[in-house]
Design an enzyme around this catalytic site. Structure first.
Site, PDB file in Angstrom:
ATOM      1  N   CYS A   5       0.809  -1.219   0.000  1.00 50.86           N
ATOM      2  CA  CYS A   5       0.000   0.000   0.000  1.00 50.86           C
ATOM      3  C   CYS A   5       0.842   1.269   0.000  1.00 50.86           C
ATOM      4  CB  CYS A   5      -0.946  -0.036   1.195  1.00 50.86           C
ATOM      5  SG  CYS A   5      -1.805   1.503   1.528  1.00 50.86           S
ATOM      6  N   CYS A  41       0.926   3.856   4.880  1.00 51.03           N
ATOM      7  CA  CYS A  41       1.687   3.948   6.129  1.00 51.03           C
ATOM      8  C   CYS A  41       3.145   3.637   5.794  1.00 51.03           C
ATOM      9  CB  CYS A  41       1.220   2.904   7.141  1.00 51.03           C
ATOM     10  SG  CYS A  41      -0.469   3.106   7.708  1.00 51.03           S
ATOM     11  N   CYS A  82      -8.935  -0.757   6.541  1.00 49.57           N
ATOM     12  CA  CYS A  82      -7.626  -0.141   6.743  1.00 49.57           C
ATOM     13  C   CYS A  82      -7.477   0.113   8.234  1.00 49.57           C
ATOM     14  CB  CYS A  82      -7.586   1.162   5.952  1.00 49.57           C
ATOM     15  SG  CYS A  82      -6.267   2.266   6.447  1.00 49.57           S
ATOM     16  N   TYR A 135      -4.857  30.880   6.727  1.00 47.81           N
ATOM     17  CA  TYR A 135      -5.100  29.517   6.254  1.00 47.81           C
ATOM     18  C   TYR A 135      -6.119  28.854   7.199  1.00 47.81           C
ATOM     19  CZ  TYR A 135      -0.476  30.514   4.242  1.00 47.81           C
ATOM     20  OH  TYR A 135       0.607  31.081   3.618  1.00 47.81           O
ATOM     21  N   GLU A 151      -8.821  32.404   4.106  1.00 50.06           N
ATOM     22  CA  GLU A 151      -8.709  31.066   3.516  1.00 50.06           C
ATOM     23  C   GLU A 151      -9.035  31.166   2.035  1.00 50.06           C
ATOM     24  OE1 GLU A 151      -8.317  27.639   4.200  1.00 50.06           O
ATOM     25  OE2 GLU A 151      -9.115  27.342   2.189  1.00 50.06           O
ATOM     26  N   CYS A 195       2.465  21.305   9.138  1.00 51.78           N
ATOM     27  CA  CYS A 195       2.448  19.859   8.860  1.00 51.78           C
ATOM     28  C   CYS A 195       3.715  19.441   8.129  1.00 51.78           C
ATOM     29  CB  CYS A 195       1.200  19.478   8.068  1.00 51.78           C
ATOM     30  SG  CYS A 195       0.999  20.426   6.568  1.00 51.78           S
TER      31      CYS A 195
HETATM   32  N1  SAH Z   1      -6.448  25.794  10.074  1.00 54.51           N
HETATM   33  C1  SAH Z   1      -7.340  24.888   9.377  1.00 54.51           C
HETATM   34  C2  SAH Z   1      -6.884  24.498   7.970  1.00 54.51           C
HETATM   35  C3  SAH Z   1      -5.442  24.138   7.774  1.00 54.51           C
HETATM   36  S1  SAH Z   1      -5.049  23.348   6.243  1.00 54.51           S
HETATM   37  C4  SAH Z   1      -7.614  23.656  10.202  1.00 54.51           C
HETATM   38  O1  SAH Z   1      -6.912  23.375  11.174  1.00 54.51           O
HETATM   39  O2  SAH Z   1      -8.565  22.938   9.907  1.00 54.51           O
HETATM   40  C5  SAH Z   1      -4.488  24.652   5.250  1.00 54.51           C
HETATM   41  C6  SAH Z   1      -5.577  25.464   4.621  1.00 54.51           C
HETATM   42  O3  SAH Z   1      -4.955  26.480   3.851  1.00 54.51           O
HETATM   43  C7  SAH Z   1      -6.519  24.729   3.671  1.00 54.51           C
HETATM   44  O4  SAH Z   1      -7.837  24.963   4.076  1.00 54.51           O
HETATM   45  C8  SAH Z   1      -6.236  25.366   2.296  1.00 54.51           C
HETATM   46  O5  SAH Z   1      -7.385  25.444   1.491  1.00 54.51           O
HETATM   47  C9  SAH Z   1      -5.737  26.725   2.684  1.00 54.51           C
HETATM   48  N2  SAH Z   1      -4.845  27.454   1.750  1.00 54.51           N
HETATM   49  C10 SAH Z   1      -3.927  26.943   0.910  1.00 54.51           C
HETATM   50  N3  SAH Z   1      -3.227  27.927   0.320  1.00 54.51           N
HETATM   51  C11 SAH Z   1      -3.705  29.104   0.808  1.00 54.51           C
HETATM   52  C12 SAH Z   1      -3.359  30.486   0.604  1.00 54.51           C
HETATM   53  N4  SAH Z   1      -2.390  30.839  -0.232  1.00 54.51           N
HETATM   54  N5  SAH Z   1      -4.036  31.408   1.299  1.00 54.51           N
HETATM   55  C13 SAH Z   1      -5.019  31.060   2.162  1.00 54.51           C
HETATM   56  N6  SAH Z   1      -5.385  29.774   2.388  1.00 54.51           N
HETATM   57  C14 SAH Z   1      -4.734  28.802   1.733  1.00 54.51           C
END
Ligand code: SAH
Length: 457
Positions: free
Chosen positions: A84, A87, A165, A318, A339, A414
């Site tokens: 797979c 993981c 899974c 974001y 966002e 991340c």
């Molecule tokens: N803080 C949120 C989402 C984090 S993931 C949580 O914890 O759930 C990162 C996010 O950034 C996603 O929703 C994605 O759509 C957004 N994203 C990606 N590039 C971006 C940009 N240039 N400006 C604003 N948002 C963006």
């Protein structure tokens, strides 16, 4: 400098000791300083390997025989682990995984961030590091016997059948199997990637950990889903607990799973979940963290690092569906979220109303464009939280943060490598990295999430 020939040759067998693990989970052994990457090798192990590929600066090998086994090695519990590739660390016990992730963070902070003495805490892990994912997302293909739902075999586009899974929620897996059988009965053809024909592309199931609500998304190439009404009826008869069935249409030749059009076939456009005391509506196309238990751990840490007293103006960059924004809004005077996905911002606005929070405002757009505009308009944040995708923060955003000079920055990341790169920029611009808390959001994989607190010097 004299160019050196690699000290190993293809097909050569040799004895090595593994010194490290790459961020992709490969064992690293060195021969005269030349690194060789070997799948499934673990730190401290002595093994015979066979060289399979020799590049100028790195080589690749495969394990032939382990002579000295790591005390952290375990039999991978999943029978299809090696096929797979979803993981990467099941051959390492959980304690070993947490140690490896901590080391990964420490190494990049030194190497890329040039942060020598920063405080890095041990990784916060899970008590039960299995069945944690609230979202199953499986491609649909065809075999002689009918439909197959599973995963792409490592480095190929061949779909291998998978009934369950070990890191997924069991209910979601069962649901996928049931929906597959119903679609088979109605002879709905699977999508053919090569010919760009057929109908069913993916099944996605997302469930609310706290609410038990379940959304099924059927991703099709065509707007037409033959026998749609009968299919929905049978699905609901078999799985009456489903709250929402959505058809998503994706007619492009792409690896991206979801298309831009969604149609509600049953129930609401979104499902609810809550984290702590905040409730969220989540629609099909919005990002939502996949490990609900650890999300709470992550957000609590972000909230603690923000150090809010109720007087602060906060920016959440974001912000997705506003999860962190609303968490912070519980303790802040005002929160601005930004966002890029419009549906996520619709969710975010609805979520603010749902929680009766009037001190939040959301905007659609790129963080690196919207926040500089806010700054020009005179919005001045005391705390900025960023949670970018893997590629990290855009330079324009970092520059605006440096100009705006919030007292604190909370960076949720991340990808430790891009995090380290961005921390260096912020450090050079006058911030100090106070501490880093890694959180294990993705047990059994090599991924590691970090929350970082920075303060203005
Ligand atoms: N803080 C949120 C989402 C984090 S993931 C949580 O914890 O759930 C990162 C996010 O950034 C996603 O929703 C994605 O759509 C957004 N994203 C990606 N590039 C971006 C940009 N240039 N400006 C604003 N948002 C963006």
């Amino acid at each position: 400098m004299v160019k050196r020939k690699p000290p190993v040759e293809k097909n050569q067998t040799l004895s090595v000791t593994f010194e490290d693990l790459t961020h992709e989970g490969l064992g690293v052994a060195k021969v005269e300083g030349y690194p060789i990457f070997v799948p499934y090798g673990l730190v401290g192990e002595e093994a015979d390997i066979k060289i399979v590929k020799v590049n100028k600066n790195i080589g690749f090998g495969r394990l032939v025989d382990i002579k000295k086994t790591s005390s952290h090695r375990q039999e991978p519990p999943c029978p299809i682990y090696k096929q797979c590739g979803g993981c990467q660390l099941q051959h390492l016990d959980y304690q070993g995984q947490l140690q490896a992730k901590e080391k990964q963070v420490r190494d990049v902070m030194k190497r890329i961030g040039k942060l020598e003495d920063v405080l890095i805490h041990p990784v916060m892990g899970m008590e039960e590091p299995w069945s944690y994912r609230n979202k199953s997302q499986v491609p649909v293909g065809e075999s002689e016997g009918g439909l197959v739902t599973g995963f792409y075999q490592k480095r190929t586009h061949k779909i291998i059948q998978m009934d369950s899974c070990l890191i997924q929620d069991k209910t979601n897996d069962n649901l996928v199997q049931g929906v597959k059988q119903i679609c088979e009965k109605y002879k709905i053809p699977a999508y053919d990637e090569q010919k760009h024909t057929g109908t069913l592309r993916h099944f996605m199931v997302r469930s609310g950990h706290a609410t038990g609500e379940v959304m099924l998304v059927i991703v099709t190439r065509t707007a037409k889903l033959p026998n749609k009404e009968s299919i929905v009826k049978e699905i609901l008869e078999k799985y009456p607990f489903i709250t929402s069935i959505i058809q998503n249409i994706n007619d492009r030749r792409t690896n991206v799973i979801l298309g831009e059009t969604t149609k509600v076939l049953y129930g609401n456009e979104y499902i609810y979940d809550s984290i702590g005391s905040v409730k969220f509506g989540i629609s099909a196309r919005s990002f939502y963290q996949v490990n609900p238990k650890q999300t709470k751990v992550l957000y609590d840490q972000a909230l603690e690092y923000a150090g809010l007293t109720g007087e602060e103006t906060v920016i959440d960059a974001y912000c997705g569906i506003g999860t962190i924004s609303l968490f912070l809004a519980q303790k802040a005077k005002k929160v601005y979220g930004v966002e890029i996905v419009p549906e996520a911002i619709e969710d975010a606005k609805r979520n603010a109303q749902l929680n009766e929070m009037n001190n939040v405002e959301f905007a659609v757009g790129k963080a690196e464009e919207v926040i500089p505009n806010w700054y020009k308009e005179g919005i001045q944040a005391d705390v900025i939280c960023v949670d970018p995708p893997r590629k990290g923060c855009d330079e324009a955003l970092l520059n605006t943060i440096l100009a705006m000079k919030p007292k604190k920055i909370v960076y949720v990341s991340c990808d430790p490598a891009t995090l380290a790169r961005d921390l260096r920029v912020l450090e050079d611009g006058g911030y100090r990295t106070v501490e880093i808390q890694p959180v294990d959001m993705f047990p059994q994989t090599t991924h590691v999430e970090c929350v970082v607190q920075l303060e203005l010097m």
